[in-house]
Motif scaffolding. Structure first.
Motif, PDB file in Angstrom:
ATOM      1  N   PHE A 259       1.123  -1.025  -0.437  1.00 19.23           N
ATOM      2  CA  PHE A 259      -0.288   0.058  -0.333  1.00 19.23           C
ATOM      3  C   PHE A 259       1.098   1.418  -0.359  1.00 19.23           C
ATOM      4  CE2 PHE A 259      -1.960   3.781   2.379  1.00 19.23           C
ATOM      5  CZ  PHE A 259      -3.505   2.980   1.410  1.00 19.23           C
ATOM      6  N   LEU A 260       1.428   1.026   0.760  1.00 19.06           N
ATOM      7  CA  LEU A 260       2.495   2.539   1.214  1.00 19.06           C
ATOM      8  C   LEU A 260       3.565   2.872  -0.302  1.00 19.06           C
ATOM      9  CD1 LEU A 260       3.375   4.515   3.024  1.00 19.06           C
ATOM     10  CD2 LEU A 260       4.795   3.400   3.656  1.00 19.06           C
ATOM     11  N   PHE A 261       4.221   1.494  -1.132  1.00 17.82           N
ATOM     12  CA  PHE A 261       4.263   1.203  -1.875  1.00 17.82           C
ATOM     13  C   PHE A 261       3.957   1.801  -2.870  1.00 17.82           C
ATOM     14  CE2 PHE A 261       6.068  -0.642  -5.773  1.00 17.82           C
ATOM     15  CZ  PHE A 261       7.127   0.014  -6.579  1.00 17.82           C
ATOM     16  N   LEU A 262       2.548   1.652  -3.450  1.00 19.68           N
ATOM     17  CA  LEU A 262       1.521   2.254  -4.875  1.00 19.68           C
ATOM     18  C   LEU A 262       1.480   3.621  -4.199  1.00 19.68           C
ATOM     19  CD1 LEU A 262      -0.568  -0.852  -5.245  1.00 19.68           C
ATOM     20  CD2 LEU A 262       1.019  -0.033  -6.769  1.00 19.68           C
ATOM     21  N   PHE A 263       0.867   3.987  -2.916  1.00 19.08           N
ATOM     22  CA  PHE A 263       1.367   5.708  -2.613  1.00 19.08           C
ATOM     23  C   PHE A 263       2.534   6.066  -3.186  1.00 19.08           C
ATOM     24  CE2 PHE A 263       1.533   9.013   0.431  1.00 19.08           C
ATOM     25  CZ  PHE A 263       0.532   9.754  -0.244  1.00 19.08           C
ATOM     26  N   LEU A 264       3.207   5.572  -2.726  1.00 16.89           N
ATOM     27  CA  LEU A 264       4.573   6.543  -2.808  1.00 16.89           C
ATOM     28  C   LEU A 264       4.385   6.541  -4.781  1.00 16.89           C
ATOM     29  CD1 LEU A 264       6.760   5.098  -0.208  1.00 16.89           C
ATOM     30  CD2 LEU A 264       6.150   8.080  -0.546  1.00 16.89           C
ATOM     31  N   SER A 265       4.284   5.736  -5.377  1.00 19.45           N
ATOM     32  CA  SER A 265       5.006   5.146  -6.758  1.00 19.45           C
ATOM     33  C   SER A 265       4.034   6.438  -7.236  1.00 19.45           C
ATOM     34  CB  SER A 265       4.614   4.669  -7.472  1.00 19.45           C
ATOM     35  OG  SER A 265       4.577   3.942  -8.805  1.00 19.45           O
ATOM     36  N   ILE A 266       2.471   6.781  -6.912  1.00 16.14           N
ATOM     37  CA  ILE A 266       2.560   7.936  -7.052  1.00 16.14           C
ATOM     38  C   ILE A 266       1.957   9.128  -6.950  1.00 16.14           C
ATOM     39  CG2 ILE A 266      -0.653   8.913  -7.166  1.00 16.14           C
ATOM     40  CD1 ILE A 266      -1.175   5.723  -6.517  1.00 16.14           C
ATOM     41  N   MET A 267       2.967   8.567  -6.310  1.00 20.13           N
ATOM     42  CA  MET A 267       3.405  10.280  -6.008  1.00 20.13           C
ATOM     43  C   MET A 267       4.228  10.777  -6.588  1.00 20.13           C
ATOM     44  SD  MET A 267       1.441  12.543  -3.383  1.00 20.13           S
ATOM     45  CE  MET A 267       0.091  11.550  -4.187  1.00 20.13           C
ATOM     46  N   LYS A 268       5.587  10.062  -6.857  1.00 20.99           N
ATOM     47  CA  LYS A 268       6.746   9.822  -7.154  1.00 20.99           C
ATOM     48  C   LYS A 268       6.411  10.608  -9.000  1.00 20.99           C
ATOM     49  CE  LYS A 268      11.130   7.529  -8.721  1.00 20.99           C
ATOM     50  NZ  LYS A 268      11.198   6.177  -8.970  1.00 20.99           N
ATOM     51  N   HIS A 269       5.831   9.439  -9.254  1.00 20.91           N
ATOM     52  CA  HIS A 269       5.263   9.939 -10.575  1.00 20.91           C
ATOM     53  C   HIS A 269       4.310  10.867 -11.194  1.00 20.91           C
ATOM     54  CE1 HIS A 269       8.760   6.938 -12.538  1.00 20.91           C
ATOM     55  NE2 HIS A 269       7.468   6.054 -11.377  1.00 20.91           N
ATOM     56  N   ARG A 270       3.394  11.838  -9.613  1.00 21.59           N
ATOM     57  CA  ARG A 270       2.528  11.979 -10.078  1.00 21.59           C
ATOM     58  C   ARG A 270       1.342  11.879 -11.472  1.00 21.59           C
ATOM     59  NH1 ARG A 270       4.532  17.450  -8.330  1.00 21.59           N
ATOM     60  NH2 ARG A 270       3.168  18.542  -9.466  1.00 21.59           N
ATOM     61  N   SER A 271       1.143  10.846 -10.823  1.00 18.92           N
ATOM     62  CA  SER A 271       0.017  10.324 -10.896  1.00 18.92           C
ATOM     63  C   SER A 271      -1.367  10.480 -10.021  1.00 18.92           C
ATOM     64  CB  SER A 271       0.554   8.657 -11.460  1.00 18.92           C
ATOM     65  OG  SER A 271       1.426   8.902 -11.981  1.00 18.92           O
ATOM     66  N   PHE A 272      -1.809  11.166 -10.242  1.00 14.66           N
ATOM     67  CA  PHE A 272      -3.074  11.695  -8.966  1.00 14.66           C
ATOM     68  C   PHE A 272      -3.805  10.826  -9.352  1.00 14.66           C
ATOM     69  CE2 PHE A 272       0.605  15.677  -8.976  1.00 14.66           C
ATOM     70  CZ  PHE A 272       1.058  14.652  -7.714  1.00 14.66           C
ATOM     71  N   SER A 273      -3.775  10.932 -10.702  1.00 12.14           N
ATOM     72  CA  SER A 273      -5.939  10.727 -11.254  1.00 12.14           C
ATOM     73  C   SER A 273      -5.909   8.915 -11.060  1.00 12.14           C
ATOM     74  CB  SER A 273      -5.850  10.875 -12.677  1.00 12.14           C
ATOM     75  OG  SER A 273      -4.098  10.050 -13.508  1.00 12.14           O
ATOM     76  N   LEU A 274      -4.757   8.828 -10.353  1.00 11.63           N
ATOM     77  CA  LEU A 274      -4.261   6.681 -10.079  1.00 11.63           C
ATOM     78  C   LEU A 274      -5.183   6.652  -8.754  1.00 11.63           C
ATOM     79  CD1 LEU A 274      -1.429   5.451 -12.546  1.00 11.63           C
ATOM     80  CD2 LEU A 274      -4.601   5.531 -12.673  1.00 11.63           C
ATOM     81  N   ILE A 275      -5.579   7.735  -7.419  1.00 10.14           N
ATOM     82  CA  ILE A 275      -5.825   7.940  -6.103  1.00 10.14           C
ATOM     83  C   ILE A 275      -6.668   7.194  -5.989  1.00 10.14           C
ATOM     84  CG2 ILE A 275      -5.714   8.967  -3.905  1.00 10.14           C
ATOM     85  CD1 ILE A 275      -3.858  10.985  -4.804  1.00 10.14           C
TER      86      ILE A 275
END
Length: 304
Positions: A259-275
């Motif tokens: 869960f934490l890895f996926l959240f950080l992955s979204i933040m890193k790549h600025r893929s906020f639409s995938l939240i």
């Protein structure tokens, strides 16, 4: 000439820039047993089929090639499943895609020797060099880590597909027992997990191959959202096997890590639409999240 002990499976599509080096890596193999190379061209529109045909004509006893007129991948047909269940008849299988290549002429000999002497092992793999094709240089980092148990593989898959050699019976039982989920973008990871459940896996700490790091591929992309989606797909594979075969306490720890890895992955790549996808994905496993991750989940849920 006897029946091949091992089949090399190579799938390719529009890889005229790389395919010669790939095929050369098969030709240089030195073994005391018979091998065959099954090359599946998925209706390439460039010169890939012509190059493969040259090798097939030059080495007719080695190559057994399939040339598609229609692209199977675009139709959602599993090429590996077809080849492993309907074409390959040998005891062992080794894989190398059409853009990677082998550099150790004794790769197959070493791996088959090990599996023949150690019947409790179902798969053996090695390290691989990484070649940055875009920048035309080798990276210091190598592929291949010692992740040989089921739990290790659930945490992280360190098995480079281009280096494996495994028993055909295991991949046959995989397709007989596991229903493939369309959300699984990778075909290799589920198979390695299945093998680790049924037999032991061995990591041979040697370099035998070169992995071509391309700007655009199934697991790498300049588009950050595609990278995140690939990570979500990996989670879907992980969760299927974890829920089915792992103890609950172990599942809880790994689910929180993912869960934490996926959240950080979204933040890193600025893929906020995938939240929203993150929220939906962990809705079923919400009860497994720890206090901090539940707080983060609820906060993100409100923001969505």
């Amino acid at each position: 000439m006897g029946e091949p002990i091992l089949s090399v499976v190579c799938t390719t599509y529009n890889q005229e820039r790389y395919i010669k080096r790939v095929l050369d890596g098969f030709v240089i193999q030195k073994t005391t047993f018979e091998i065959e190379v099954i090359v599946h061209d998925d209706a390439s529109t460039d010169s890939t089929p012509l190059i493969i045909k040259e090798y097939e004509e030059k080495y007719p006893k080695l190559f057994r090639c399939i040339y598609r007129e229609d692209n199977w991948y675009s139709q959602g047909i599993s090429i590996w499943k077809y080849l492993f269940l309907n074409v390959v008849k040998s005891k062992y299988i080794s894989i190398c895609e059409g853009d990677d290549y082998w550099i150790d002429p004794l790769k197959l000999q070493k791996q088959v020797d090990f599996l023949e002497k150690n019947e409790e092992y179902g798969l053996i793999y090695t390290r691989a060099l990484i070649y940055d094709y875009g920048n035309k240089k080798f990276l210091r980092k190598k592929l291949g880590e010692n992740t040989t148990t089921f739990k290790h593989l659930l945490q992280k898959c360190g098995i480079p597909t281009l280096t494996v050699c495994f028993r055909r019976e295991l991949v046959t039982s995989f397709y007989e027992n596991i229903e493939i989920n369309p959300k699984w973008y990778m075909g290799d990871y589920p198979i390695w997990l299945w093998i680790s459940l049924n037999m032991r896996i061995y990591f041979l700490d040697e370099v035998t191959a070169v992995y071509n790091y391309l700007p655009e591929s199934a697991s790498h992309s300049k588009d950050g959202s595609k990278r995140v989606l690939f990570n979500f797909s990996s989670y879907n594979v992980f969760y299927f096997f974890a829920i089915k075969y792992l103890a609950k306490d172990d599942i809880k720890t790994l689910v929180n890590e993912r869960f934490l890895f996926l959240f950080l992955s979204i933040m890193k790549h600025r893929s906020f639409s995938l939240i929203g996808m993150l929220i939906k994905t962990f809705n079923e496993s919400y009860s497994l999240l720890n206090f901090k991750n539940k707080f983060l989940y609820n906060l993100l849920h409100k923001l969505c």
